[in-house]
Design a protein around this motif. Structure first.
Motif, short mmCIF file in Angstrom:
data_model
loop_
_atom_site.label_atom_id
_atom_site.label_comp_id
_atom_site.label_asym_id
_atom_site.label_seq_id
_atom_site.Cartn_x
_atom_site.Cartn_y
_atom_site.Cartn_z
N ASP A 12 0.85 -1.19 0.00
CA ASP A 12 0.00 0.00 0.00
C ASP A 12 0.88 1.24 0.00
O ASP A 12 1.97 1.25 0.60
CB ASP A 12 -0.89 0.04 1.24
N ILE A 13 0.42 2.29 -0.66
CA ILE A 13 1.11 3.58 -0.63
C ILE A 13 0.34 4.50 0.31
O ILE A 13 -0.85 4.77 0.11
CB ILE A 13 1.19 4.21 -2.03
N GLU A 14 1.02 4.94 1.37
CA GLU A 14 0.42 5.86 2.33
C GLU A 14 1.30 7.10 2.42
O GLU A 14 2.41 7.04 2.97
CB GLU A 14 0.28 5.20 3.70
N GLU A 15 0.82 8.19 1.83
CA GLU A 15 1.59 9.44 1.74
C GLU A 15 2.94 9.16 1.08
O GLU A 15 2.98 8.77 -0.08
CB GLU A 15 1.75 10.07 3.13
N ASN A 16 4.04 9.30 1.80
CA ASN A 16 5.36 9.09 1.19
C ASN A 16 5.96 7.74 1.54
O ASN A 16 7.16 7.52 1.36
CB ASN A 16 6.32 10.20 1.64
N SER A 17 5.14 6.83 2.04
CA SER A 17 5.64 5.53 2.47
C SER A 17 5.00 4.40 1.66
O SER A 17 3.85 4.51 1.22
CB SER A 17 5.35 5.30 3.96
N ARG A 18 5.77 3.34 1.49
CA ARG A 18 5.24 2.10 0.92
C ARG A 18 5.16 1.08 2.05
O ARG A 18 6.14 0.83 2.74
CB ARG A 18 6.15 1.59 -0.20
N ARG A 40 7.48 -0.87 6.64
CA ARG A 40 7.22 0.46 6.06
C ARG A 40 8.55 1.12 5.69
O ARG A 40 9.45 1.22 6.53
CB ARG A 40 6.46 1.31 7.07
#
Length: 374
Positions: A12-18, A40
């Motif tokens: 999942d991509i959450e803001e600037n994190s994978r 993360r």
């Protein structure tokens, strides 16, 4: 016959994190996310940064072998030790706990240790059983283990079939259920087939050999290129692999919670998965690089069984929901060659030149039985 929990992994991509997530499903319904597998990293970092701290976080499937452990292996070879005894030292009989600890931890750990530096193991397990003032010894037939990631499944199959045989035998001859049996000692016989300097075997775990054997070329389509690629990987392990190298790499992981084996991305350079050269990284039991295996059909290689399927053994009509267990079941000939011996309950076994294995490393009281003097 029990159904296993199915699972899948996603990013999942959450803001600037994978974020990497390992999700569990029961009968197709999502039940939970595995907390031990979640990882993360910044979205710009390569995929292998998700797994680079596995060893430090004790989330890897490798073991540590130092100079002292290598010395023990040398002594095992020098004294031709193939038999190992494990006893339950508790004062009260606790058969269920003893078998659970042995099957989940003690025996797999011993086999992983003994697999270091080998091409395969041949393992046999025997239980000493006390029931109604009688003592019997039940022993499995030998099972070949050709990859260290197959050890858990192999031990599970041997234990299950041994207990099934014991249950049937005591019910027929002693007229008592399995719960009336007391098991406080077991013997594991292991033949080590050491890897030769000329050997370049790089077999996949059985789970992937069984499901995808026709899709995997173990030698690669171009040996010189594969050798060069392996050298590039080794030289760049702690750095960035050159961007000009258009390949996709995958690696194996084992879930710390479910003990499930699965393949995850290590480096993805090609969006065209059908035509981009794709390889799986092979490591030994301590995590040392062994080679790259080319994957012909990555979609099939990664696909898990999600449909309700039952696999039947044509020899004995036993049923399995897992092709790996069916393959192991066939390897030990449906358990037909399992043996039982009646023993004198008051008999005492004497062994010379025993090698106690260090409990601080193995956690259990293993003793190796030497077959020759030194």
């Amino acid at each position: 016959m029990t159904r296993r929990t199915q699972s899948r992994y996603i990013f999942d991509i959450e803001e600037n994190s994978r974020v990497f997530r390992h999700q569990f499903f029961v009968n197709g319904v999502r039940r939970a996310d595995c907390t031990t597998c979640e990882s993360r990293v910044p979205v710009s970092e390569p995929y292998h940064h998700h797994w680079r701290n596995d060893v430090q976080d004790n989330r890897g499937h490798w073991i540590q072998i130092g100079p002292e452990e290598k010395d023990i292996l040398n002594r095992i070879e020098d004294q031709a030790i193939e038999e190992f005894i494990l006893c339950d030292g508790s004062t009260a009989a606790r058969t269920n706990d003893f078998l659970l600890e042995a099957g989940m931890d003690a025996v797999p750990q011993l086999l992983r240790f003994l697999s270091y530096g080998t091409e395969k193991l041949e393992a046999t397990v025997g239980f000493y059983v006390d029931v109604k003032k009688e003592r019997m010894y039940y022993e499995s037939s030998p099972l070949n283990i050709e990859h260290h990631l197959d050890i858990g499944e192999a031990v599970d199959m041997i234990f299950s079939m041994l207990l099934e045989k014991i249950s049937n035998y005591v019910l027929l001859h002693q007229r008592v259920p399995l719960e009336a049996c007391v098991i406080r000692r077991m013997k594991v016989t292991v033949k080590r087939f050491c890897a030769s300097s000329k050997s370049n075997s790089c077999k996949l775990p059985l789970q992937y050999r069984v499901k995808n054997a026709a899709e995997v070329n173990e030698n690669g389509s171009n040996k010189p290129d594969l050798k060069k690629l392996s050298e590039t990987y080794l030289n760049q392990m702690d750095q960035h692999i050159p961007a000009t190298l258009k390949i996709n790499l995958y690696t194996f992981r084992v879930c710390s919670t479910s003990k499930e084996l699965y393949a995850v991305p290590y480096l993805l350079r090609g969006d065209d998965v059908e035509n981009t050269p794709t390889f799986i990284i092979q490591t030994d039991v301590v995590g040392d690089f062994q080679g790259l295996v080319e994957i012909r059909n990555i979609r099939k290689f990664l696909r898990m069984d999600t449909q309700d399927r039952v696999f039947e053994c044509r020899q004995c009509q036993s049923h399995f929901v897992d092709r790996v267990h069916l393959a192991l079941h066939k390897q030990i000939s449906c358990g037909r060659n399992f043996m039982v011996w009646h023993m004198d309950k008051d008999a005492i076994e004497l062994h010379e030149n025993c090698l106690p294995l260090p409990k601080q490393y193995f956690k259990y009281d293993w003793v190796g039985l030497a077959s020759k003097r030194v």
